[in-house]
Design a protein around this motif. Structure first.
Motif, PDB file in Angstrom:
ATOM      1  N   ALA A 168     -90.414 -29.952 -28.615  1.00  0.00           N
ATOM      2  CA  ALA A 168     -91.810 -29.934 -29.066  1.00  0.00           C
ATOM      3  C   ALA A 168     -91.952 -30.939 -30.206  1.00  0.00           C
ATOM      4  O   ALA A 168     -91.028 -31.137 -30.993  1.00  0.00           O
ATOM      5  N   GLU A 169     -93.095 -31.589 -30.287  1.00  0.00           N
ATOM      6  CA  GLU A 169     -93.312 -32.673 -31.258  1.00  0.00           C
ATOM      7  C   GLU A 169     -92.965 -32.278 -32.690  1.00  0.00           C
ATOM      8  O   GLU A 169     -92.305 -33.027 -33.398  1.00  0.00           O
ATOM      9  N   GLU A 170     -93.422 -31.095 -33.137  1.00  0.00           N
ATOM     10  CA  GLU A 170     -93.163 -30.709 -34.519  1.00  0.00           C
ATOM     11  C   GLU A 170     -91.667 -30.502 -34.791  1.00  0.00           C
ATOM     12  O   GLU A 170     -91.167 -30.858 -35.855  1.00  0.00           O
ATOM     13  N   VAL A 171     -90.944 -29.982 -33.813  1.00  0.00           N
ATOM     14  CA  VAL A 171     -89.501 -29.795 -33.967  1.00  0.00           C
ATOM     15  C   VAL A 171     -88.807 -31.157 -33.997  1.00  0.00           C
ATOM     16  O   VAL A 171     -87.946 -31.409 -34.835  1.00  0.00           O
ATOM     17  N   HIS A 172     -89.219 -32.039 -33.106  1.00  0.00           N
ATOM     18  CA  HIS A 172     -88.617 -33.375 -33.074  1.00  0.00           C
ATOM     19  C   HIS A 172     -88.867 -34.133 -34.372  1.00  0.00           C
ATOM     20  O   HIS A 172     -87.974 -34.797 -34.897  1.00  0.00           O
ATOM     21  N   ASP A 173     -90.088 -34.042 -34.899  1.00  0.00           N
ATOM     22  CA  ASP A 173     -90.412 -34.732 -36.152  1.00  0.00           C
ATOM     23  C   ASP A 173     -89.545 -34.227 -37.300  1.00  0.00           C
ATOM     24  O   ASP A 173     -89.074 -35.004 -38.126  1.00  0.00           O
ATOM     25  N   GLU A 174     -89.333 -32.918 -37.331  1.00  0.00           N
ATOM     26  CA  GLU A 174     -88.487 -32.343 -38.376  1.00  0.00           C
ATOM     27  C   GLU A 174     -87.046 -32.845 -38.237  1.00  0.00           C
ATOM     28  O   GLU A 174     -86.384 -33.175 -39.224  1.00  0.00           O
ATOM     29  N   LEU A 175     -86.568 -32.932 -37.003  1.00  0.00           N
ATOM     30  CA  LEU A 175     -85.210 -33.433 -36.770  1.00  0.00           C
ATOM     31  C   LEU A 175     -85.077 -34.902 -37.154  1.00  0.00           C
ATOM     32  O   LEU A 175     -84.061 -35.309 -37.714  1.00  0.00           O
ATOM     33  N   ALA A 176     -86.089 -35.690 -36.842  1.00  0.00           N
ATOM     34  CA  ALA A 176     -86.048 -37.117 -37.156  1.00  0.00           C
ATOM     35  C   ALA A 176     -85.943 -37.324 -38.661  1.00  0.00           C
ATOM     36  O   ALA A 176     -85.272 -38.250 -39.121  1.00  0.00           O
ATOM     37  N   ALA A 177     -86.574 -36.447 -39.425  1.00  0.00           N
ATOM     38  CA  ALA A 177     -86.511 -36.554 -40.881  1.00  0.00           C
ATOM     39  C   ALA A 177     -85.114 -36.216 -41.418  1.00  0.00           C
ATOM     40  O   ALA A 177     -84.718 -36.673 -42.466  1.00  0.00           O
ATOM     41  N   ARG A 178     -84.358 -35.451 -40.661  1.00  0.00           N
ATOM     42  CA  ARG A 178     -83.023 -35.028 -41.095  1.00  0.00           C
ATOM     43  C   ARG A 178     -81.909 -35.943 -40.588  1.00  0.00           C
ATOM     44  O   ARG A 178     -80.755 -35.755 -40.944  1.00  0.00           O
TER      45      ARG A 178
END
Length: 132
Positions: free
Chosen positions: A61-71
């Protein structure tokens, strides 16, 4: 042997805890889904050879992916390690080099979707013209 098993379980527990913080869901479900994708597409070639897909795509899901990309890109490595251990336990052989791609997408269940393919390892220049 028992010490090695305990150590392996401790490492898996740490991985699960890390991914639980990242995904805000039970990472065991994701690991199980990856393993199931691998098992469902296993091709028995002989008694001693079982070929499995080597290219996996995990759509988040987009919000999960965005959080992962930040990490950073550590999650793809963790998922690859889980699959690699699973294949070793089952005696599977990869169709080529193992890769796990993590991408953002609209997923029907709001969490993730997994797909796989068997991509042969073809050396660079192998399909080029032959000299004669």
């Amino acid at each position: 042997m028992g010490l090695l098993r305990r150590w392996e379980r401790a490492v898996e527990d740490c991985e699960s805890a890390l991914l639980a913080k990242i995904f805000r869901t039970d990472p065991v479900q994701l690991f199980d889904a990856l393993r199931q994708e691998c098992d469902n597409h296993a091709l028995v070639c002989s008694q001693r050879r079982v070929l499995v897909p080597n290219d996996y795509t995990v759509e988040l899901a987009e919000e999960v992916h965005d959080e992962l990309a930040a990490r950073g890109g550590q999650v793809g490595r963790e998922l690859t390690d889980v699959l690699d251990r699973h294949a070793a336990e089952r005696g599977y052989e990869w169709a080529g080099p193992l890769t796990v791609h993590v991408a953002a997408a609209e997923v029907p269940n709001g969490r993730y979707r997994i797909s796989s393919a068997a991509l042969a390892h073809i050396p660079v220049g192998a399909a080029g013209p032959r000299g004669g």
